[in-house]
Design a protein around this motif. Sequence first.
Motif, PDB file in Angstrom:
ATOM      1  N   PHE A  30       0.901  -1.228  -0.154  1.00  0.00           N
ATOM      2  CA  PHE A  30      -0.045   0.146   0.075  1.00  0.00           C
ATOM      3  C   PHE A  30       0.897   1.196   0.152  1.00  0.00           C
ATOM      4  CE2 PHE A  30      -2.227  -3.470   2.232  1.00  0.00           C
ATOM      5  CZ  PHE A  30      -3.306  -3.493   1.489  1.00  0.00           C
ATOM      6  N   ASP A  31       0.334   2.312  -0.535  1.00  0.00           N
ATOM      7  CA  ASP A  31       0.998   3.702  -0.775  1.00  0.00           C
ATOM      8  C   ASP A  31       0.181   4.866   0.283  1.00  0.00           C
ATOM      9  OD1 ASP A  31       3.003   2.626  -2.587  1.00  0.00           O
ATOM     10  OD2 ASP A  31       1.190   2.946  -3.975  1.00  0.00           O
ATOM     11  N   GLY A  32      -0.955   4.518   0.553  1.00  0.00           N
ATOM     12  CA  GLY A  32      -1.681   5.233   1.495  1.00  0.00           C
ATOM     13  C   GLY A  32      -2.390   4.537   2.497  1.00  0.00           C
TER      14      GLY A  32
ATOM     15  N   ALA B  87       5.921   5.059  16.501  1.00  0.00           N
ATOM     16  CA  ALA B  87       6.967   4.476  15.858  1.00  0.00           C
ATOM     17  C   ALA B  87       6.409   4.069  14.368  1.00  0.00           C
ATOM     18  CB  ALA B  87       7.696   3.373  16.739  1.00  0.00           C
ATOM     19  N   ARG B  88       5.437   3.386  14.411  1.00  0.00           N
ATOM     20  CA  ARG B  88       5.044   2.882  13.179  1.00  0.00           C
ATOM     21  C   ARG B  88       4.749   4.065  12.039  1.00  0.00           C
ATOM     22  NH1 ARG B  88       6.573  -1.145  11.510  1.00  0.00           N
ATOM     23  NH2 ARG B  88       5.535  -2.340  13.198  1.00  0.00           N
ATOM     24  N   PHE B  89       4.107   5.093  12.568  1.00  0.00           N
ATOM     25  CA  PHE B  89       3.449   6.118  11.788  1.00  0.00           C
ATOM     26  C   PHE B  89       4.914   6.719  11.227  1.00  0.00           C
ATOM     27  CE2 PHE B  89       1.462  10.160  10.853  1.00  0.00           C
ATOM     28  CZ  PHE B  89       0.236   9.424  10.801  1.00  0.00           C
TER      29      PHE B  89
ATOM     30  N   LYS C  90       5.306   6.848   2.477  1.00  0.00           N
ATOM     31  CA  LYS C  90       4.131   6.474   2.231  1.00  0.00           C
ATOM     32  C   LYS C  90       3.033   7.648   2.891  1.00  0.00           C
ATOM     33  CE  LYS C  90       4.858   1.802   1.716  1.00  0.00           C
ATOM     34  NZ  LYS C  90       4.718   1.457   0.547  1.00  0.00           N
ATOM     35  N   HIS C  91       1.935   7.846   2.420  1.00  0.00           N
ATOM     36  CA  HIS C  91       1.121   8.685   2.843  1.00  0.00           C
ATOM     37  C   HIS C  91       0.183   8.162   3.885  1.00  0.00           C
ATOM     38  CE1 HIS C  91       2.008  11.296  -0.720  1.00  0.00           C
ATOM     39  NE2 HIS C  91       2.442   9.997  -1.361  1.00  0.00           N
ATOM     40  N   CYS C  92       0.072   8.857   5.073  1.00  0.00           N
ATOM     41  CA  CYS C  92      -0.698   8.527   6.159  1.00  0.00           C
ATOM     42  C   CYS C  92      -1.700   9.766   6.480  1.00  0.00           C
ATOM     43  CB  CYS C  92       0.321   8.458   7.636  1.00  0.00           C
ATOM     44  SG  CYS C  92       1.436   7.256   7.257  1.00  0.00           S
ATOM     45  N   LEU C  93      -2.811   9.110   6.588  1.00  0.00           N
ATOM     46  CA  LEU C  93      -4.123  10.097   7.007  1.00  0.00           C
ATOM     47  C   LEU C  93      -4.754   9.746   8.180  1.00  0.00           C
ATOM     48  CD1 LEU C  93      -5.996  12.517   5.650  1.00  0.00           C
ATOM     49  CD2 LEU C  93      -7.243  10.658   4.671  1.00  0.00           C
ATOM     50  N   ILE C  94      -5.140  10.538   8.907  1.00  0.00           N
ATOM     51  CA  ILE C  94      -5.851  10.101  10.162  1.00  0.00           C
ATOM     52  C   ILE C  94      -7.430  10.590   9.851  1.00  0.00           C
ATOM     53  CG2 ILE C  94      -6.598  10.393  12.588  1.00  0.00           C
ATOM     54  CD1 ILE C  94      -3.576  11.429  13.290  1.00  0.00           C
ATOM     55  N   LEU C  95      -8.345   9.713  10.017  1.00  0.00           N
ATOM     56  CA  LEU C  95      -9.639   9.666   9.432  1.00  0.00           C
ATOM     57  C   LEU C  95     -10.621   9.334  11.134  1.00  0.00           C
ATOM     58  CD1 LEU C  95     -12.016  10.232   7.607  1.00  0.00           C
ATOM     59  CD2 LEU C  95     -11.994   7.888   6.908  1.00  0.00           C
TER      60      LEU C  95
END
Length: 304
Positions: free
Chosen positions: A42-44, A65-67, A75-80
């Motif tokens: 995954f990329d996002g 740490a994972r974030f 990688k692109h990380c988003l909080i929903l």
Amino acid sequence: MTPSPRWAFEAYQRIRFRLPELVTETATPKQVPSLEAISDRFDGFIFDAFGVLNAGNNALPTAVARFHNLQSMGKHCLILSNAASAPQQELVRKYRNLGFPITPDQLISSRMLVSDALASEPERRWAIMAPASAHADHLPCRGFTISDLEAKANRERLDNADAILMLSAQGWTRELQQGLIDSLNRRPRPVWVANPDLVAPRENGLSLEPGYYAHHLMDATGLDTVFFGKPFNNAFDAAKSRLSPIPTSRLLMVGDTLHTDILGGRNSGISTMLVTAHGALKGLDVNACIAASEIVPDFIGPEI
């Protein structure tokens, strides 16, 4: 009342008929030790907050740490998040203080979604379920917060409101709930719910959230409500739009709740991972819960 994970799961099952129907085929979940095992697929990454990144005001042990690791990999990380008690800038500041290196465009809250919708409703006067700490006056609408409904003047004020916004359950009581129900039975009006969650993981257990009171209200009045947040499309459409350069097939929704995170992710065509160590299903037989709900994630792991 302090609800247990078993109580919460059964409560979600009771209101399942009001949630979106599952439109994708049933998958066979794969057990993984953590996100590290599947991060190259995954990329996002779309993360639920409570129960995945934090419990109340405490970051979960491996989440920070994972974030950091995912972002260092590009990688692109988003909080929903279905959080609605705090304004957007305050919520971003909270997660930065917990150690998550996010920018404002990396967080979508249900409060943000309802705020955008309120901006197109300028004529309505809203009665808002929220404590003073929720800063409801920052919302783009006219209105007032519901306080002491035992006072006659405030009952009349509530009855004269054009619509109801259920923003935050902090400080909400049975008396306030009954006063709201009585007012809506006297005069039915639109009800918007800025947090569909029934419960949220806190430091010392689960708290009742606006979604719980919204469904109780629906049972008592027969009214429909408008929900903003997971598992409804408005939340996942916003997340996919924010991550639009990435194909849906390369997105992963990571959450702790079958009836919100996993159901909504699957209906949006996004792969899903259920985490089980800290959130809504902590201590339960996860496979039995999946079988009972028929909401099946692609992956299952203890934490991220």
